[in-house]
Design a protein around this motif. Structure first.
Motif, short mmCIF file in Angstrom:
data_model
loop_
_atom_site.label_atom_id
_atom_site.label_comp_id
_atom_site.label_asym_id
_atom_site.label_seq_id
_atom_site.Cartn_x
_atom_site.Cartn_y
_atom_site.Cartn_z
N THR A 1 0.82 -1.20 0.04
CA THR A 1 -0.05 0.31 0.00
C THR A 1 0.74 1.14 -0.07
OG1 THR A 1 -2.08 -0.88 1.09
CG2 THR A 1 -1.65 1.27 1.28
N VAL A 2 1.92 1.24 0.91
CA VAL A 2 2.94 2.45 0.95
C VAL A 2 3.54 2.49 -0.31
CG1 VAL A 2 4.55 3.60 2.34
CG2 VAL A 2 2.78 2.35 3.36
N GLU A 3 4.24 1.49 -0.65
CA GLU A 3 4.99 1.62 -2.01
C GLU A 3 4.38 1.90 -3.09
OE1 GLU A 3 8.48 -1.35 -3.46
OE2 GLU A 3 6.51 -2.02 -3.67
N ASP A 4 3.33 1.55 -3.33
CA ASP A 4 2.34 1.46 -4.65
C ASP A 4 1.99 2.75 -4.66
OD1 ASP A 4 3.22 -0.86 -5.19
OD2 ASP A 4 1.53 -1.85 -5.50
N SER A 5 1.40 3.69 -3.42
CA SER A 5 0.73 4.65 -3.37
C SER A 5 1.96 5.97 -3.68
CB SER A 5 0.53 5.05 -2.02
OG SER A 5 -0.70 4.65 -1.70
#
Length: 372
Positions: free
Chosen positions: A229-233
């Motif tokens: 979630t954090v990386e792809d955001s």
């Protein structure tokens, strides 16, 4: 060259009643936001032309004398505010007659096609019906459909005057489904939903302190962990930033900002130059360059492994991933005692540096290489 804003009347300049005829003074109501928006467009050099279908005007069911009074009052109100119309073009036919002068037909405005002083590429049409948009298409100009959930007069003026730098990016994988919307030239309340409360709060800081509108929604595999979630955001946000900035002409390119500790609490030395903001015992510094060459340098140690649902190890991973897709060179450092303050100060410092870097400063490309 002259830019023309062609505008429908009923439902666009003034509200349309249930019987579709504004044939009495008490029926006259102006559409919200129309006057300030048209003043903004006027100041930008637009001239205005009303193009309206008035079904059966002059017949027994719609006497001309009933139309004239409210119409002239409308024109007087606009004139009193400094808004004047170059022409008022009215088609009085019924739909079944299929006359070429009736929108979406363009026979009423053919003289604008023949006038070489008119900038059709910069002109536009505003209306509240599909026929208005079809009229715009037939005329070869940009069309805006006014209405709830569609365009407002404020958004239309913004689009035509501010030439906004916008982007919409969708990134869908087996791990996350993300949609990011940006408008770098319009501030507004951020709309963030990732399923991670503290991370939402940090993304909100980027929009607020970066001075632009940001909407980001992520449906990620949080049942596994927070990483994707954090990386792809970050990857999607970086892609949106790069897309919105476009060819980078006129941007500041560089940005430097700092969040400074309260001297009584943290004992830090005041920063010289740049933007300095206090956040209790924490000090964060950010410097960035939209060079097109991704590079991230971080200096700091977080005293806790997690803040809310966000592992602090993902803070640096977020910025590194964002730099990759945005084409950013970012140097970020932070020191303090409270992990919440340290993470938040890092995001705020980045946002303030970003605000400087994306600010418009003309039309020149900020590079001696003539390429970024």
């Amino acid at each position: 060259m002259t830019r023309i804003l062609f505008v429908d009347r009923d439902g666009t300049l003034i509200e349309e009643p249930a019987d579709f005829q504004i044939d009495a003074y008490e029926k006259l109501r102006f559409v919200p936001g129309v006057i300030p928006a048209m003043l903004k467009l006027r100041d930008e050099g637009f001239e205005f032309v009303i193009v309206t279908n008035q079904d059966g005007l002059g017949t027994e069911n719609f006497p001309r004398e009933h139309f004239i009074g409210p119409h002239e009052l409308m024109m007087q109100v606009f004139a009193s505010q400094g808004i004047r119309f170059r022409e008022v073009l009215i088609d009085e036919s019924f739909p079944h007659e299929n006359k070429p002068t009736r929108k979406p037909g363009i026979d009423l405005v053919l003289h604008y096609l023949r006038d070489r002083s008119i900038d059709l590429d910069g002109s536009a049409m505003v209306g509240d019906r599909d026929t208005d948009i079809e009229f715009a298409r037939n005329l070869g100009i940009r069309g805006f459909k006014l209405g709830p959930g569609l365009e407002s007069w404020e958004s239309i003026a913004h689009a035509l005057v501010d030439a906004p730098r916008t982007a919409v990016v969708e990134r869908n994988t087996k791990e996350t489904r993300i949609r990011v919307e940006l408008d770098l030239d319009r501030s507004g309340t951020a709309d963030i939903h990732t399923g991670l409360g503290y991370f939402d709060h940090m993304l909100d800081q980027i929009g607020k302190h970066g001075g632009f509108y940001l909407a980001l929604r992520c449906d990620g595999d949080l049942h596994i962990d927070e990483h994707h979630t954090v990386e792809d955001s970050a990857l999607a946000l970086g892609q949106a930033l790069r897309q919105a900035i476009g060819d980078k002409r006129g941007i500041g390119r560089y940005g430097a900002a700092a969040e400074q500790a309260d001297e009584a609490g943290g004992g830090s030395e005041p920063l010289r130059g740049g933007i300095v903001l206090p956040m209790d015992e924490t000090l964060a510094r950010a410097a960035l360059d939209f060079s097109g060459r991704p590079y991230f340098v971080f200096d700091g140690v977080f005293p806790r492994e997690q803040v809310g649902e966000l592992p602090t190890e993902l803070v640096t991973h977020f910025f590194r991933s964002l730099c990759e897709t945005a084409g950013l060179n970012l140097h970020l450092s932070v020191r303090g005692e409270n992990a919440h303050h340290m993470v938040e100060a890092s995001f705020k410092a980045f946002a303030r540096a970003l605000r400087q870097a994306i600010a418009r400063q003309g039309r020149e490309l900020p590079s001696t290489k003539e390429a970024l």
